[in-house]
Design a protein around this motif. Structure first.
Motif, PDB file in Angstrom:
ATOM      1  N   ARG A  81       0.704  -1.271  -0.174  1.00  0.00           N
ATOM      2  CA  ARG A  81       0.057   0.130  -0.025  1.00  0.00           C
ATOM      3  C   ARG A  81       0.952   1.228  -0.099  1.00  0.00           C
ATOM      4  O   ARG A  81       1.845   1.369   1.068  1.00  0.00           O
ATOM      5  CB  ARG A  81      -0.875   0.143   1.095  1.00  0.00           C
ATOM      6  N   GLY A  82       0.635   2.019  -0.999  1.00  0.00           N
ATOM      7  CA  GLY A  82       1.431   3.367  -0.970  1.00  0.00           C
ATOM      8  C   GLY A  82       0.895   4.598  -1.876  1.00  0.00           C
ATOM      9  O   GLY A  82      -0.396   4.602  -1.959  1.00  0.00           O
ATOM     10  N   MET A  83       1.714   5.414  -2.032  1.00  0.00           N
ATOM     11  CA  MET A  83       1.094   6.629  -2.640  1.00  0.00           C
ATOM     12  C   MET A  83       2.300   6.978  -3.672  1.00  0.00           C
ATOM     13  O   MET A  83       3.308   6.625  -3.608  1.00  0.00           O
ATOM     14  CB  MET A  83       0.883   7.777  -2.107  1.00  0.00           C
ATOM     15  N   MET A  84       1.775   7.613  -4.930  1.00  0.00           N
ATOM     16  CA  MET A  84       2.729   8.521  -5.763  1.00  0.00           C
ATOM     17  C   MET A  84       2.629   9.933  -5.633  1.00  0.00           C
ATOM     18  O   MET A  84       1.431  10.390  -5.756  1.00  0.00           O
ATOM     19  CB  MET A  84       2.775   7.731  -6.910  1.00  0.00           C
ATOM     20  N   LEU A  85       3.810  10.534  -5.490  1.00  0.00           N
ATOM     21  CA  LEU A  85       3.786  12.027  -5.668  1.00  0.00           C
ATOM     22  C   LEU A  85       4.052  12.152  -7.351  1.00  0.00           C
ATOM     23  O   LEU A  85       5.084  11.991  -7.902  1.00  0.00           O
ATOM     24  CB  LEU A  85       4.803  12.700  -4.974  1.00  0.00           C
ATOM     25  N   LEU A  86       3.183  13.151  -7.996  1.00  0.00           N
ATOM     26  CA  LEU A  86       3.279  13.427  -9.296  1.00  0.00           C
ATOM     27  C   LEU A  86       3.242  15.067  -9.309  1.00  0.00           C
ATOM     28  O   LEU A  86       2.517  15.837  -8.822  1.00  0.00           O
ATOM     29  CB  LEU A  86       2.038  12.803 -10.293  1.00  0.00           C
ATOM     30  N   GLN A  87       4.633  15.661  -9.942  1.00  0.00           N
ATOM     31  CA  GLN A  87       4.552  16.808  -9.854  1.00  0.00           C
ATOM     32  C   GLN A  87       4.994  17.319 -11.358  1.00  0.00           C
ATOM     33  O   GLN A  87       6.024  17.181 -12.041  1.00  0.00           O
ATOM     34  CB  GLN A  87       5.693  17.451  -9.026  1.00  0.00           C
ATOM     35  N   ASP A  88       3.823  18.395 -11.944  1.00  0.00           N
ATOM     36  CA  ASP A  88       4.201  18.741 -13.444  1.00  0.00           C
ATOM     37  C   ASP A  88       5.242  19.642 -13.428  1.00  0.00           C
ATOM     38  O   ASP A  88       5.279  20.788 -12.831  1.00  0.00           O
ATOM     39  CB  ASP A  88       3.016  19.318 -13.949  1.00  0.00           C
ATOM     40  N   GLU A  89       6.382  19.369 -14.342  1.00  0.00           N
ATOM     41  CA  GLU A  89       7.350  20.427 -14.393  1.00  0.00           C
ATOM     42  C   GLU A  89       7.294  21.729 -14.776  1.00  0.00           C
ATOM     43  O   GLU A  89       7.705  22.714 -14.346  1.00  0.00           O
ATOM     44  CB  GLU A  89       8.541  19.557 -15.124  1.00  0.00           C
ATOM     45  N   ARG A  90       6.275  21.713 -15.702  1.00  0.00           N
ATOM     46  CA  ARG A  90       5.957  23.134 -16.387  1.00  0.00           C
ATOM     47  C   ARG A  90       5.077  23.897 -15.606  1.00  0.00           C
ATOM     48  O   ARG A  90       5.298  25.209 -15.495  1.00  0.00           O
ATOM     49  CB  ARG A  90       5.328  22.901 -17.780  1.00  0.00           C
ATOM     50  N   THR A  91       4.105  23.277 -14.610  1.00  0.00           N
ATOM     51  CA  THR A  91       3.157  24.106 -13.919  1.00  0.00           C
ATOM     52  C   THR A  91       3.569  24.155 -12.217  1.00  0.00           C
ATOM     53  O   THR A  91       3.037  25.066 -11.591  1.00  0.00           O
ATOM     54  CB  THR A  91       1.738  23.623 -14.049  1.00  0.00           C
ATOM     55  N   SER A  92       4.374  23.127 -11.876  1.00  0.00           N
ATOM     56  CA  SER A  92       4.492  22.852 -10.517  1.00  0.00           C
ATOM     57  C   SER A  92       3.532  22.409  -9.790  1.00  0.00           C
ATOM     58  O   SER A  92       3.480  22.339  -8.557  1.00  0.00           O
ATOM     59  CB  SER A  92       5.166  24.131  -9.830  1.00  0.00           C
ATOM     60  N   GLU A  93       2.403  22.201 -10.452  1.00  0.00           N
ATOM     61  CA  GLU A  93       1.242  21.405  -9.732  1.00  0.00           C
ATOM     62  C   GLU A  93       1.803  20.119  -9.199  1.00  0.00           C
ATOM     63  O   GLU A  93       2.175  19.238  -9.940  1.00  0.00           O
ATOM     64  CB  GLU A  93       0.129  21.242 -10.851  1.00  0.00           C
ATOM     65  N   CYS A  94       1.411  19.927  -7.969  1.00  0.00           N
ATOM     66  CA  CYS A  94       1.792  18.444  -7.533  1.00  0.00           C
ATOM     67  C   CYS A  94       0.705  17.827  -6.757  1.00  0.00           C
ATOM     68  O   CYS A  94      -0.127  18.580  -5.963  1.00  0.00           O
ATOM     69  CB  CYS A  94       2.953  18.615  -6.497  1.00  0.00           C
ATOM     70  N   ARG A  95       0.360  16.456  -7.030  1.00  0.00           N
ATOM     71  CA  ARG A  95      -0.676  15.724  -6.384  1.00  0.00           C
ATOM     72  C   ARG A  95       0.053  14.512  -6.010  1.00  0.00           C
ATOM     73  O   ARG A  95       0.794  13.784  -6.457  1.00  0.00           O
ATOM     74  CB  ARG A  95      -2.001  15.748  -7.382  1.00  0.00           C
TER      75      ARG A  95
END
Length: 201
Positions: A109-123
Motif C-alpha cells: 500500500r503506497g502513494m505516488m507523488l506526481l509533479q508537473d515540471e511546467r506548472t509545479s502542480e503536485c498531487r
C-alpha cells in the motif's frame, strides 16, 4: 514422455512478485545514506543514519533499445519512516520529457507523488496492489510506502525515456506524505517544515 522444447523456444523472464527478485538480474539497491537529502526532516534523518536502513531496490530490464522498444523495472520499497516521513524513492523525471510511464502495483500500500515540471502542480495518487498509476510526460514522480509491508511494483516506459534525477534533487517535491494521528497525511513541504519548527502558517 518427458518435456520437449522446440530449439527456437526461449525461456520467459521470471520474477517473484513478493520479493521483486528477477531471475538472473542484479538490482540497484538504495540505503538511507544514498538518498538522505530527499527527506524534509533532516534531524530525524541524521539520527537514523547510523543504522542506515535499506529503503528500496529496483531491477531494470533494458535489453531492447530500438525505436518503439520499451524498458521496464520492478521495485520493492520497504516499510518504515524517517521521523514522520514514510520511506520513499529518490524520484525522477524522464530525460526525454514527453515520455510517460505506467506503474503497476503488485503488493503493499503506497502513494505516488506526481509533479508537473511546467506548472509545479503536485498531487498524491493512491498506489497499491492491483492498481495502475499513469504518469504523464513532463511529470516528476516519486513512490512512497505508507503500509506495513513491502510495496512491490512494475514500471513500464519507452526505451528512449531515460532518467533525470538531478532535476528532482535540485527542486524536490512540493508535497510530503507524513504520519499524523496514526495515518498518512499529505502536506505542503513548507508547511511541514514550519510545523516541525513550531511556526504556524
Amino acid at each position: 514422455m518427458g518435456d520437449s522444447f522446440h530449439p527456437a523456444m526461449q525461456a520467459a523472464l521470471r520474477f517473484d512478485p513478493a520479493t521483486a527478485i528477477v531471475s538472473g538480474r542484479q538490482p540497484t539497491i538504495r540505503y538511507l545514506r544514498d538518498v538522505q537529502s530527499i527527506f524534509a526532516d533532516q534531524p530525524a534523518c541524521q539520527e537514523l543514519l547510523p543504522s542506515n536502513p535499506l529503503l528500496y531496490s529496483v531491477t531494470q530490464i533494458e535489453d531492447h533499445n530500438g525505436e518503439g522498444d520499451i524498458h521496464y523495472g520492478i521495485g520493492i520499497l520497504m516499510p518504515g519512516r524517517v521521523g514522520r516521513e514514510y520511506f520513499m524513492t529518490k524520484g525522477h523525471i524522464h530525460a526525454w520529457r514527453p515520455a510517460a510511464e505506467v506503474y503497476i502495483g503488485l503488493r503493499g500500500r503506497g502513494m505516488m507523488l506526481l509533479q508537473d515540471e511546467r506548472t509545479s502542480e503536485c498531487r498524491a495518487v493512491e498506489f497499491m496492489a492491483n492498481s495502475v498509476v499513469y504518469v504523464p510526460g513532463y511529470t516528476a514522480h516519486r513512490t512512497i510506502n505508507i503500509g506495513d509491508e513491502p510495496l512491490v511494483y512494475w514500471g513500464v516506459l519507452s526505451s528512449a525515456a531515460g532518467h533525470d534525477y538531478d532535476a528532482v534533487a535540485k527542486r524536490n517535491f512540493r508535497l510530503v506524505v507524513v504520519e499524523r494521528d496514526g495515518a498518512p497525511a499529505v502536506m505542503e513541504r513548507n508547511d511541514f517544515l514550519a510545523e516541525m519548527k513550531g511556526v504556524s502558517t
